[in-house]
Enzyme design. Structure first.
Site, PDB file in Angstrom:
ATOM      1  N   LYS A  94       0.828  -1.212   0.000  1.00 55.06           N
ATOM      2  CA  LYS A  94       0.000   0.000   0.000  1.00 55.06           C
ATOM      3  C   LYS A  94       0.864   1.265   0.000  1.00 55.06           C
ATOM      4  O   LYS A  94       0.578   2.221  -0.707  1.00 55.06           O
ATOM      5  CB  LYS A  94      -0.861   0.014   1.270  1.00 55.06           C
ATOM      6  CG  LYS A  94      -2.269  -0.476   1.071  1.00 55.06           C
ATOM      7  CD  LYS A  94      -3.016  -0.141   2.342  1.00 55.06           C
ATOM      8  CE  LYS A  94      -4.458  -0.512   2.313  1.00 55.06           C
ATOM      9  NZ  LYS A  94      -5.050  -0.345   3.653  1.00 55.06           N
ATOM     10  N   CYS A  97     -19.470   1.595   8.088  1.00 55.14           N
ATOM     11  CA  CYS A  97     -19.618   2.226   9.407  1.00 55.14           C
ATOM     12  C   CYS A  97     -20.930   1.926  10.109  1.00 55.14           C
ATOM     13  O   CYS A  97     -20.927   1.403  11.221  1.00 55.14           O
ATOM     14  CB  CYS A  97     -19.464   3.735   9.268  1.00 55.14           C
ATOM     15  SG  CYS A  97     -17.786   4.211   8.860  1.00 55.14           S
ATOM     16  N   PHE A 126     -30.947  12.437   5.658  1.00 55.16           N
ATOM     17  CA  PHE A 126     -31.013  11.039   6.103  1.00 55.16           C
ATOM     18  C   PHE A 126     -32.441  10.552   6.274  1.00 55.16           C
ATOM     19  O   PHE A 126     -32.766   9.852   7.229  1.00 55.16           O
ATOM     20  CB  PHE A 126     -30.221  10.866   7.406  1.00 55.16           C
ATOM     21  CG  PHE A 126     -28.987  10.048   7.184  1.00 55.16           C
ATOM     22  CD1 PHE A 126     -27.895  10.586   6.536  1.00 55.16           C
ATOM     23  CD2 PHE A 126     -28.931   8.720   7.589  1.00 55.16           C
ATOM     24  CE1 PHE A 126     -26.769   9.832   6.293  1.00 55.16           C
ATOM     25  CE2 PHE A 126     -27.809   7.954   7.348  1.00 55.16           C
ATOM     26  CZ  PHE A 126     -26.723   8.512   6.699  1.00 55.16           C
TER      27      PHE A 126
HETATM   28  C1  UDX Z   1     -21.331   7.125   7.771  1.00 54.89           C
HETATM   29  C2  UDX Z   1     -21.579   8.417   8.557  1.00 54.89           C
HETATM   30  O1  UDX Z   1     -22.485   9.257   7.836  1.00 54.89           O
HETATM   31  C3  UDX Z   1     -20.278   9.135   8.826  1.00 54.89           C
HETATM   32  O2  UDX Z   1     -20.508  10.305   9.598  1.00 54.89           O
HETATM   33  C4  UDX Z   1     -19.364   8.180   9.554  1.00 54.89           C
HETATM   34  O3  UDX Z   1     -18.155   8.755   9.906  1.00 54.89           O
HETATM   35  C5  UDX Z   1     -19.136   6.912   8.731  1.00 54.89           C
HETATM   36  O4  UDX Z   1     -20.406   6.322   8.462  1.00 54.89           O
HETATM   37  P1  UDX Z   1     -20.891   6.434   5.225  1.00 54.89           P
HETATM   38  O5  UDX Z   1     -20.761   5.033   5.697  1.00 54.89           O
HETATM   39  O6  UDX Z   1     -19.901   6.958   4.245  1.00 54.89           O
HETATM   40  O7  UDX Z   1     -20.843   7.455   6.468  1.00 54.89           O
HETATM   41  O8  UDX Z   1     -22.319   6.536   4.551  1.00 54.89           O
HETATM   42  P2  UDX Z   1     -23.660   7.383   4.737  1.00 54.89           P
HETATM   43  O9  UDX Z   1     -23.727   8.463   3.738  1.00 54.89           O
HETATM   44  O10 UDX Z   1     -23.855   7.775   6.155  1.00 54.89           O
HETATM   45  O11 UDX Z   1     -24.732   6.268   4.308  1.00 54.89           O
HETATM   46  C6  UDX Z   1     -24.877   5.062   5.042  1.00 54.89           C
HETATM   47  C7  UDX Z   1     -25.966   4.190   4.454  1.00 54.89           C
HETATM   48  O12 UDX Z   1     -27.234   4.776   4.640  1.00 54.89           O
HETATM   49  C8  UDX Z   1     -25.841   3.928   2.953  1.00 54.89           C
HETATM   50  O13 UDX Z   1     -26.117   2.565   2.685  1.00 54.89           O
HETATM   51  C9  UDX Z   1     -26.903   4.829   2.346  1.00 54.89           C
HETATM   52  O14 UDX Z   1     -27.396   4.366   1.110  1.00 54.89           O
HETATM   53  C10 UDX Z   1     -27.952   4.785   3.423  1.00 54.89           C
HETATM   54  N1  UDX Z   1     -28.821   5.974   3.389  1.00 54.89           N
HETATM   55  C11 UDX Z   1     -28.313   7.192   3.700  1.00 54.89           C
HETATM   56  C12 UDX Z   1     -30.150   5.830   3.052  1.00 54.89           C
HETATM   57  O15 UDX Z   1     -30.632   4.728   2.765  1.00 54.89           O
HETATM   58  N2  UDX Z   1     -30.944   6.937   3.058  1.00 54.89           N
HETATM   59  C13 UDX Z   1     -30.483   8.173   3.378  1.00 54.89           C
HETATM   60  O16 UDX Z   1     -31.279   9.137   3.393  1.00 54.89           O
HETATM   61  C14 UDX Z   1     -29.117   8.301   3.707  1.00 54.89           C
END
Ligand code: UDX
Length: 428
Positions: free
Chosen positions: A31, A258, A247
């Site tokens: 990496k 996450c 969200f």
């Molecule tokens: C998340 C947190 O948002 C972030 O603050 C943390 O540090 C890491 O985890 P991430 O995993 O990149 O970030 O994705 P995120 O945008 O939060 O989406 C998570 C999941 O929720 C995805 O599968 C997404 O499709 C889903 N989602 C999100 C929905 O189904 N509907 C929404 O309105 C938002």
């Protein structure tokens, strides 16, 4: 910066861009060699340019030799992975040896900052580990969780909603504060608290988002049964400032590296401390049932069985603007389709390479249009902008059956009807 995973590279590059002198370390030589050669192993908008700019400026380096970078460092940030291990617990097997290395090599007065997401009490335990390894050396320790979203991580770092610093001493807090001074001066709120609170803030943030999504997804199911429309419902909910408009998009369930892992780990913690969270348990449970509900929707749309049906799947990644497939609901849905003898063809703008190693018996298409050609049904599983802007007339001319199952509600049902499609979506 110890660990060149997602968080380590983004944070290292951004800190260098703020003018700090950063060395990103990892034991994985491959990496490091890649990064030295200018190859960024993750897909993240804006990151390649940032890495290039700061390595050229001499503020950002990549190394596997800890004995070069740790001695003399004012601050050592730990950004190694803490994936889910048995029964949902966070796996600390990477961070423990990393801390040993840091303890062995650090100079007196170093501040160790835990950026990795770790369960409550871990940073305090790491402090004991360091003190035992180097009883003669004074050091500081802090917890500084990250809230970076994949796909907008650079922007999230540079314009954070908040900065959280957990520490036991004013000195550790002040050292970490200095790192983020430009953001704090620009008005970003900063919370200074104890180690345990900072650790828990990270988990509670992600769990709250997960609860929000599972609630919305359940409401979508209720809408379907009751003849209501989830899009209007969430729009109205979001206008209440106490709820907030983000969200609230119903879909096939949350995935990624996450939310699934952090909800599991928080549930474990709450059980361990004797205050088990029923709300978090429910959010996990609702999400676990989401793919099967989606599968049922696809099966019902295709006449009760997908056997022998040609299904075009648009979207593999857990969300748009990432190539990450971890815990992607799309994979669970595709595996089920294959298991039930559907003929599955897939396309994703960024997730195809990784998917090739994970999916058997699917055909990979070169683009969305070749994916939908001759399909009996098109299933949209990820909200990539290009899937929200399909040339519907062209799609109509290519498919065998004009059937679209949109699990991200990218389209308006009336538009789809006018375009000649049988259209199924979520909660409408
Ligand atoms: C998340 C947190 O948002 C972030 O603050 C943390 O540090 C890491 O985890 P991430 O995993 O990149 O970030 O994705 P995120 O945008 O939060 O989406 C998570 C999941 O929720 C995805 O599968 C997404 O499709 C889903 N989602 C999100 C929905 O189904 N509907 C929404 O309105 C938002």
């Amino acid at each position: 910066m110890v660990g060149v995973g997602y968080v380590g590279i983004v944070t290292g590059a951004c800190l260098a861009d703020l003018g700090h002198d950063v060395t990103c370390l990892d034991t994985d030589r491959r990496k490091i060699d890649q990064l030295r050669g200018g190859v960024i192993p993750i897909f993240e908008p804006g990151l390649p340019g940032l890495v290039h700019h700061n390595t050229t400026a001499g503020r950002l380096r990549f190394d596997y030799d800890y004995s070069e970078a740790i001695p003399g460092a004012e601050l050592v940030m730990l950004a190694v992975g803490t994936p889910t291990s048995d029964r949902g617990k966070a796996d600390l097997s990477s961070i423990l040896p990393a801390v040993d290395d840091v303890a062995r090599l650090m100079d007196p007065g170093t501040t160790i900052v835990v950026k990795s997401t770790v369960p409550v009490g871990t940073t305090a335990a790491l402090a004991i580990q360091v003190a035992e390894a180097r009883p003669d050396v004074a050091f500081e320790i802090a917890s500084n969780p990250e809230f970076l979203r994949q796909g907008s991580a650079v922007e999230d770092f540079m314009k954070p909603a908040r900065i959280v610093v957990g520490s036991r001493t004013a000195q550790a807090a002040a050292t970490v504060r200095e790192l983020y001074q430009p953001m704090i001066d620009g008005g970003t709120p900063a919370i200074f608290c104890n180690l345990e609170t900072a650790e828990l803030i990270k988990y509670a943030s992600n769990a709250f988002l997960a609860v929000k999504l599972s609630f919305v997804n359940e409401m979508a199911d209720v809408c379907e049964e009751a003849g209501a429309d989830i899009n209007y419902l969430t729009e109205a909910l979001g206008l209440d400032p106490r709820i907030g408009k983000h969200f609230l998009n119903a879909g096939p369930g949350f995935g990624g590296s996450c939310l699934p892992k952090d909800t599991q780990a928080l549930l474990q913690t709450t059980q361990l401390v004797g205050a088990p969270s029923r709300v978090v348990a429910a959010a996990i449970d609702v999400n676990a049932n989401r793919p099967s509900r989606m599968v049922n929707k696809i099966a019902m749309a295709t006449g009760g069985s997908v056997r022998g049906k040609r299904i075009a799947v648009l979207g593999l990644t857990f969300k748009a603007n990432t190539d990450d497939l971890r815990q992607s609901p799309a994979l669970a849905i595709i595996r089920w389709l294959i298991g039930h003898e559907a003929q599955v063809r897939v396309f994703d703008p960024a997730g195809m390479d990784k998917a090739a190693a994970l999916l058997d018996r699917v055909e990979f298409a070169a683009d969305a249009y070749s994916c939908v050609t001759d399909a009996d049904a098109v299933a949209i599983l990820t909200e990539w902008p290009e899937f929200a802007a399909l040339d519907l007339e062209r799609v109509r001319g290519l498919v065998a059956e004009p059937m679209i199952i949109d699990l991200r509600n990218l389209y308006d049902p009336a538009t789809m009807k006018r375009a000649g499609f049988t259209y199924h979506s979520i909660g409408r």
